[in-house]
Design an enzyme around this catalytic site. Structure first.
Site, mmCIF file in Angstrom:
data_model
loop_
_atom_site.group_PDB
_atom_site.id
_atom_site.type_symbol
_atom_site.label_atom_id
_atom_site.label_comp_id
_atom_site.label_asym_id
_atom_site.label_seq_id
_atom_site.Cartn_x
_atom_site.Cartn_y
_atom_site.Cartn_z
ATOM 1 N N ARG A 75 0.814 -1.360 -0.164
ATOM 2 C CA ARG A 75 0.053 0.138 -0.184
ATOM 3 C C ARG A 75 0.840 1.385 -0.047
ATOM 4 N NH1 ARG A 75 -3.611 -0.048 5.070
ATOM 5 N NH2 ARG A 75 -4.799 -1.532 4.253
ATOM 6 N N ARG A 144 -1.111 6.677 9.652
ATOM 7 C CA ARG A 144 -0.988 5.981 8.336
ATOM 8 C C ARG A 144 -1.144 7.148 7.450
ATOM 9 N NH1 ARG A 144 -3.426 0.774 8.626
ATOM 10 N NH2 ARG A 144 -2.628 -0.270 10.408
ATOM 11 N N LYS A 208 -2.905 1.024 15.105
ATOM 12 C CA LYS A 208 -2.825 1.917 14.018
ATOM 13 C C LYS A 208 -3.328 3.438 14.386
ATOM 14 C CE LYS A 208 -5.377 -0.666 11.574
ATOM 15 N NZ LYS A 208 -6.790 -1.105 10.662
ATOM 16 N N LYS A 210 -4.841 7.139 12.506
ATOM 17 C CA LYS A 210 -5.451 7.667 11.391
ATOM 18 C C LYS A 210 -5.663 9.220 11.375
ATOM 19 C CE LYS A 210 -6.964 3.161 9.524
ATOM 20 N NZ LYS A 210 -7.943 2.498 9.075
ATOM 21 N N CYS A 431 -15.379 -2.576 0.278
ATOM 22 C CA CYS A 431 -14.177 -2.981 0.884
ATOM 23 C C CYS A 431 -13.581 -4.142 0.019
ATOM 24 C CB CYS A 431 -13.846 -3.337 2.364
ATOM 25 S SG CYS A 431 -14.619 -5.263 2.722
ATOM 26 N N CYS A 437 -8.275 -10.823 1.388
ATOM 27 C CA CYS A 437 -8.255 -10.255 2.957
ATOM 28 C C CYS A 437 -8.585 -11.418 3.824
ATOM 29 C CB CYS A 437 -9.606 -9.277 3.069
ATOM 30 S SG CYS A 437 -9.471 -8.841 4.803
ATOM 31 N N CYS A 476 -16.599 -7.837 6.688
ATOM 32 C CA CYS A 476 -16.550 -8.036 8.096
ATOM 33 C C CYS A 476 -16.698 -6.902 8.975
ATOM 34 C CB CYS A 476 -15.140 -8.786 8.435
ATOM 35 S SG CYS A 476 -13.903 -7.632 8.734
ATOM 36 N N CYS A 480 -13.753 -1.181 6.915
ATOM 37 C CA CYS A 480 -12.713 -0.639 6.059
ATOM 38 C C CYS A 480 -13.380 0.277 4.905
ATOM 39 C CB CYS A 480 -12.071 -1.583 5.266
ATOM 40 S SG CYS A 480 -10.908 -2.629 6.460
HETATM 41 FE FE1 SRM Z 1 -8.943 -1.665 6.750
HETATM 42 C C1 SRM Z 1 -7.538 -4.437 8.438
HETATM 43 C C2 SRM Z 1 -8.262 -2.959 3.675
HETATM 44 C C3 SRM Z 1 -9.606 1.361 5.336
HETATM 45 C C4 SRM Z 1 -10.420 -0.678 9.568
HETATM 46 N N1 SRM Z 1 -8.036 -3.438 6.097
HETATM 47 C C5 SRM Z 1 -7.542 -4.346 6.870
HETATM 48 C C6 SRM Z 1 -6.838 -5.335 6.112
HETATM 49 C C7 SRM Z 1 -5.339 -5.001 5.993
HETATM 50 C C8 SRM Z 1 -6.921 -6.975 6.529
HETATM 51 C C9 SRM Z 1 -5.769 -7.521 7.703
HETATM 52 O O1 SRM Z 1 -5.749 -6.836 8.557
HETATM 53 O O2 SRM Z 1 -5.352 -8.569 7.442
HETATM 54 C C10 SRM Z 1 -7.305 -5.383 4.691
HETATM 55 C C11 SRM Z 1 -6.586 -5.708 3.622
HETATM 56 C C12 SRM Z 1 -7.433 -6.250 2.381
HETATM 57 C C13 SRM Z 1 -6.918 -6.254 1.234
HETATM 58 O O3 SRM Z 1 -6.888 -7.703 0.679
HETATM 59 O O4 SRM Z 1 -6.518 -5.482 0.689
HETATM 60 C C14 SRM Z 1 -7.906 -3.938 4.845
HETATM 61 N N2 SRM Z 1 -8.883 -1.128 4.753
HETATM 62 C C15 SRM Z 1 -8.640 -1.821 3.753
HETATM 63 C C16 SRM Z 1 -8.882 -0.848 2.511
HETATM 64 C C17 SRM Z 1 -7.973 -1.379 1.537
HETATM 65 C C18 SRM Z 1 -10.300 -1.187 2.158
HETATM 66 C C19 SRM Z 1 -10.800 -0.545 0.783
HETATM 67 O O5 SRM Z 1 -11.282 -1.274 0.230
HETATM 68 O O6 SRM Z 1 -10.429 0.519 0.321
HETATM 69 C C20 SRM Z 1 -8.622 0.301 3.190
HETATM 70 C C21 SRM Z 1 -7.126 0.902 2.830
HETATM 71 C C22 SRM Z 1 -6.856 2.119 3.399
HETATM 72 C C23 SRM Z 1 -5.727 2.858 3.209
HETATM 73 O O7 SRM Z 1 -5.198 3.273 2.081
HETATM 74 O O8 SRM Z 1 -4.944 2.904 4.269
HETATM 75 C C24 SRM Z 1 -8.858 0.087 4.596
HETATM 76 N N3 SRM Z 1 -9.606 0.029 7.349
HETATM 77 C C25 SRM Z 1 -9.976 1.018 6.447
HETATM 78 C C26 SRM Z 1 -10.852 2.071 7.159
HETATM 79 C C27 SRM Z 1 -11.357 3.171 6.634
HETATM 80 C C28 SRM Z 1 -10.627 4.619 7.248
HETATM 81 O O9 SRM Z 1 -9.417 4.423 7.504
HETATM 82 O O10 SRM Z 1 -10.930 5.542 6.776
HETATM 83 C C29 SRM Z 1 -11.007 1.239 8.554
HETATM 84 C C30 SRM Z 1 -12.097 1.798 9.600
HETATM 85 C C31 SRM Z 1 -11.637 3.227 10.184
HETATM 86 C C32 SRM Z 1 -10.747 2.794 11.522
HETATM 87 O O11 SRM Z 1 -9.688 2.113 11.303
HETATM 88 O O12 SRM Z 1 -11.283 2.742 12.425
HETATM 89 C C33 SRM Z 1 -10.342 0.333 8.605
HETATM 90 N N4 SRM Z 1 -8.867 -2.274 8.828
HETATM 91 C C34 SRM Z 1 -9.758 -1.923 9.570
HETATM 92 C C35 SRM Z 1 -9.496 -2.667 10.783
HETATM 93 C C36 SRM Z 1 -10.239 -2.474 12.248
HETATM 94 C C37 SRM Z 1 -9.409 -1.492 13.113
HETATM 95 C C38 SRM Z 1 -10.034 -1.489 14.498
HETATM 96 O O13 SRM Z 1 -9.687 -0.479 15.097
HETATM 97 O O14 SRM Z 1 -10.674 -2.460 14.877
HETATM 98 C C39 SRM Z 1 -8.734 -3.855 10.561
HETATM 99 C C40 SRM Z 1 -8.370 -4.996 11.434
HETATM 100 C C41 SRM Z 1 -7.216 -4.688 12.259
HETATM 101 O O15 SRM Z 1 -6.501 -3.571 12.262
HETATM 102 O O16 SRM Z 1 -7.068 -5.458 13.134
HETATM 103 C C42 SRM Z 1 -8.377 -3.735 9.127
HETATM 104 FE FE1 SF4 Z 2 -11.122 -7.296 5.030
HETATM 105 FE FE2 SF4 Z 2 -12.985 -6.620 6.906
HETATM 106 FE FE3 SF4 Z 2 -11.476 -4.565 5.990
HETATM 107 FE FE4 SF4 Z 2 -13.304 -5.740 4.223
HETATM 108 S S1 SF4 Z 2 -13.608 -4.864 6.189
HETATM 109 S S2 SF4 Z 2 -11.220 -5.488 3.829
HETATM 110 S S3 SF4 Z 2 -13.276 -7.924 4.850
HETATM 111 S S4 SF4 Z 2 -10.683 -6.352 7.212
#
Ligand code: SRM
Ligand code: SF4
Length: 553
Positions: A75, A144, A208, A210, A431, A437, A476, A480
């Site tokens: 990324r 990030r 993390k 943000k 997402c 994922c 899930c 995201c």
């Molecule tokens: Fe996310 C984890 C994809 C934005 C909350 N996110 C993941 C992972 C890396 C899965 C993993 O940990 O193994 C996913 C990779 C999927 C893949 O195959 O590519 C993933 N997140 C994404 C993306 C690509 C979604 C998308 O379709 O665009 C976004 C990448 C953003 C970037 O460029 O940095 C993405 N993730 C977000 C957002 C939205 C935002 O930040 O505005 C959130 C919710 C906001 C927040 O953080 O509260 C988000 N991602 C999570 C979480 C839950 C965090 C938490 O506090 O519980 C995880 C899981 C974790 O961190 O344990 C996670």
């Molecule tokens: Fe993966 Fe859940 Fe984030 Fe979708 S919302 S990319 S299923 S971690």
């Protein structure tokens, strides 16, 4: 430091990593496996990279007693989502040469590359570096990619917001040279001063972190969803300062009442000159007081929940040279993108191009990837243009002169890239989820387009298809695609099953609420049907679908 009962395993991994090196350099040279160890898997995230495997192939490979089909996702760090056309072309080439031939625009204005095999990782990072980009801190327990309302071409205030995003990103960037050392030239720093992390320390943050910057009336970055956000206060097209929002976050775990999405709270206003100082004060407070025992409760939103917003604001002010001032008035109108052409005061044109769920690829009859390459190569664009990724997974082709505007329309038409999507589809995000994922419980990116077509039929039947409604799906509860801020939110529970959440505000200022649990497609449509019908019949003047659901639910 406050008392901690027992530190999580990740705290030891970070502390013993020699500032994010671990055994990564050696692990990349091990040819017998396409994977890396679990500890290195945690560390490589700080360098913007995840170990993944193709989940579609798991059953077949398990039957044949084969290892999983491992590869890496990388990324970029792109503050404000801003790339030059030359950088975009380099990234397109990277996707073809090292990845799975697609570029995935993310909800945080970045690009992800999927399917990079281990032996290609170093070469991929070297291509990123040659394009004057990097992937440092795009994942991991650090700050990030910093988001900013992606319209720098539309006025000085927007350009100032992107400058602020770049400044914050640079200020909070880890000092460790591990990324360069591991992926670029392999040279170790010998002699000189020992490395240290002035802001993070050697265990970085508990989780993390943000940051986003919004320029009202646009809330496209969903300013209430992040650990720290800035709302620009604009006077005469100049940003005079920012309201500071803290403690937003989307992530939750099904069945765990201790975890939940929250929207951020405003704690004051700072002048432009204090933007980085505020970021450092908020980040170091979280560094010192965030939960380092339980990673599920380690985000800033829980630190604030546990200690109170007044305590938090006091601690931030204590760390600043001048305390925050009273927050100022602002107004948001929506959190979506205006798809199509716009013209700025200088006569230049800007196209916000809809990219379904952020996936740039070539398909028969729809060759978006090739079209964007042809556009990036236009001579005028190469000089002054920009490719800007939006927080809604779209791309803005900015700074186009009159002559090239027609050429771009022609290129898109020649590649079958129409822009006649329904209003609902334009306001939808999903997402990534399956197959890459590792946390996905249900489909998202691959399924939402079909479901949209079916919801669109309901909207058309009741004559409300032209009203903008935000719909977002995740595979899930991690959130995201920020589904808890969507007027229609769908959150995966298991294969083919989703929770349906309704009633978020159209401007991203109020969360939705759980309406029905564990629904399959037919049940989703059956649950939406009466809501849409009632909305069409009884909505108040100008009422959004989110406000309507909030009122009647
Ligand atoms: Fe996310 C984890 C994809 C934005 C909350 N996110 C993941 C992972 C890396 C899965 C993993 O940990 O193994 C996913 C990779 C999927 C893949 O195959 O590519 C993933 N997140 C994404 C993306 C690509 C979604 C998308 O379709 O665009 C976004 C990448 C953003 C970037 O460029 O940095 C993405 N993730 C977000 C957002 C939205 C935002 O930040 O505005 C959130 C919710 C906001 C927040 O953080 O509260 C988000 N991602 C999570 C979480 C839950 C965090 C938490 O506090 O519980 C995880 C899981 C974790 O961190 O344990 C996670
Ligand atoms: Fe993966 Fe859940 Fe984030 Fe979708 S919302 S990319 S299923 S971690």
């Amino acid at each position: 430091m406050p008392d901690q009962i027992q530190l999580s395993r990740n705290e030891f991994i970070k502390a013993e990593s020699n500032l994010l090196r671990g055994s990564l350099a050696e692990a990349l040279d091990v040819a017998v496996s396409g994977a890396i160890s679990e500890d290195d898997g945690q560390l490589i995230k700080f360098h913007g990279i995840y170990l993944q495997d193709d989940r579609d192939l798991r059953p077949e490979r398990a039957k044949r007693k084969l290892d999983r089909a491992y590869s890496f996702m990388a990324r970029l760090r792109v503050p404000g989502g801003y790339l030059t056309p030359t950088q975009y072309l380099a990234m397109d080439e990277l996707a073809d040469q090292r990845g799975n031939h697609t570029l995935r625009l993310t909800t945080r204005q970045s690009i992800q590359f999927h399917g990079i095999i281990k032996s290609n990782l170093r070469a991929a990072m070297q291509q990123v570096d040659r394009a004057l980009l990097d992937t440092i801190a795009a994942c991991g327990d650090v700050n990030r990619n910093v988001m900013a309302t992606p319209n720098p071409h539309l006025g000085a205030a927007y350009a100032q917001a992107i400058d602020a995003a770049r400044a914050i990103s640079a200020h909070l960037l880890p000092h460790s040279s591990a990324w360069r050392e591991i992926f670029l030239n392999g040279e170790k720093l010998v002699g000189g001063e020992p490395e240290y992390e002035p802001i993070y320390g050697k265990t970085y943050l508990p989780r993390k972190f943000k940051i986003a910057i919004a320029v009202p009336p646009h809330n496209d970055v969903d300013v209430f969803a992040h650990d720290l956000s800035y709302i620009a206060i604009v006077e005469h097209d100049q940003v005079v300062g920012y309201n500071i929002v803290v403690g937003g976050g989307m992530g939750a775990t099904h069945g765990d009442a201790e975890t939940y999405p929250l929207i951020g709270q405003i704690i004051g206003f700072c002048p432009v000159a204090q933007v980085c100082e505020v970021a450092e004060a908020v980040v170091t407070t979280q560094r010192d007081y965030g939960n380092r025992s339980n990673r599920r409760r380690a985000r800033l939103k829980y630190t604030i929940e546990d200690r109170g917003i007044d305590w938090f604001a006091g601690e931030v002010n204590r760390r600043m040279t001048t305390p925050l001032q009273a927050a100022r008035a602002y107004e948001f109108t929506g959190n979506n993108d205006a798809i199509g052409w716009a013209t700025s005061a200088d006569g230049l044109h800007h196209l916000t191009l809809f990219v379904e769920n952020g996936r740039i690829a070539d398909h028969e009859g729809w060759r978006l990837k090739s079209a964007l390459v042809a556009i990036a190569k236009l001579p005028g664009l190469a000089k002054i243009g920009a490719f800007i990724i939006s927080a809604n997974q779209n791309i803005i082709i900015a700074n186009v002169n009159e002559g090239e505007r027609a050429l771009i329309d022609g290129i898109l038409a020649d590649h079958g890239v129409g822009q006649t999507h329904s209003t609902l589809r334009r306001n939808a995000m999903a997402c990534v989820a399956l197959p890459t994922c590792g946390l996905a419980l249900a489909e998202s990116e691959r399924y939402l387009p079909d479901l949209i077509s079916k919801i669109d039929m309901l909207l058309s039947k009741h004559g409300v298809a032209e009203i903008p409604i935000t719909v977002r799906m995740t595979g899930c509860p991690n959130g995201c695609a920020r589904p808890y801020l969507a007027e229609i939110g769908l959150v995966g529970r298991g294969p083919g099953k989703y929770n349906l959440l309704l009633g978020a505000a159209h401007d991203g200022s109020r969360l939705n609420r759980l309406y029905r649990e564990d629904l399959n497609e037919a049940e989703i449509l059956a649950a939406l049907q009466p809501m849409i019908e009632q909305f069409a019949k009884t909505r108040q003047q100008g009422e959004s679908f989110g406000d309507f659901c909030h009122r009647v639910m």
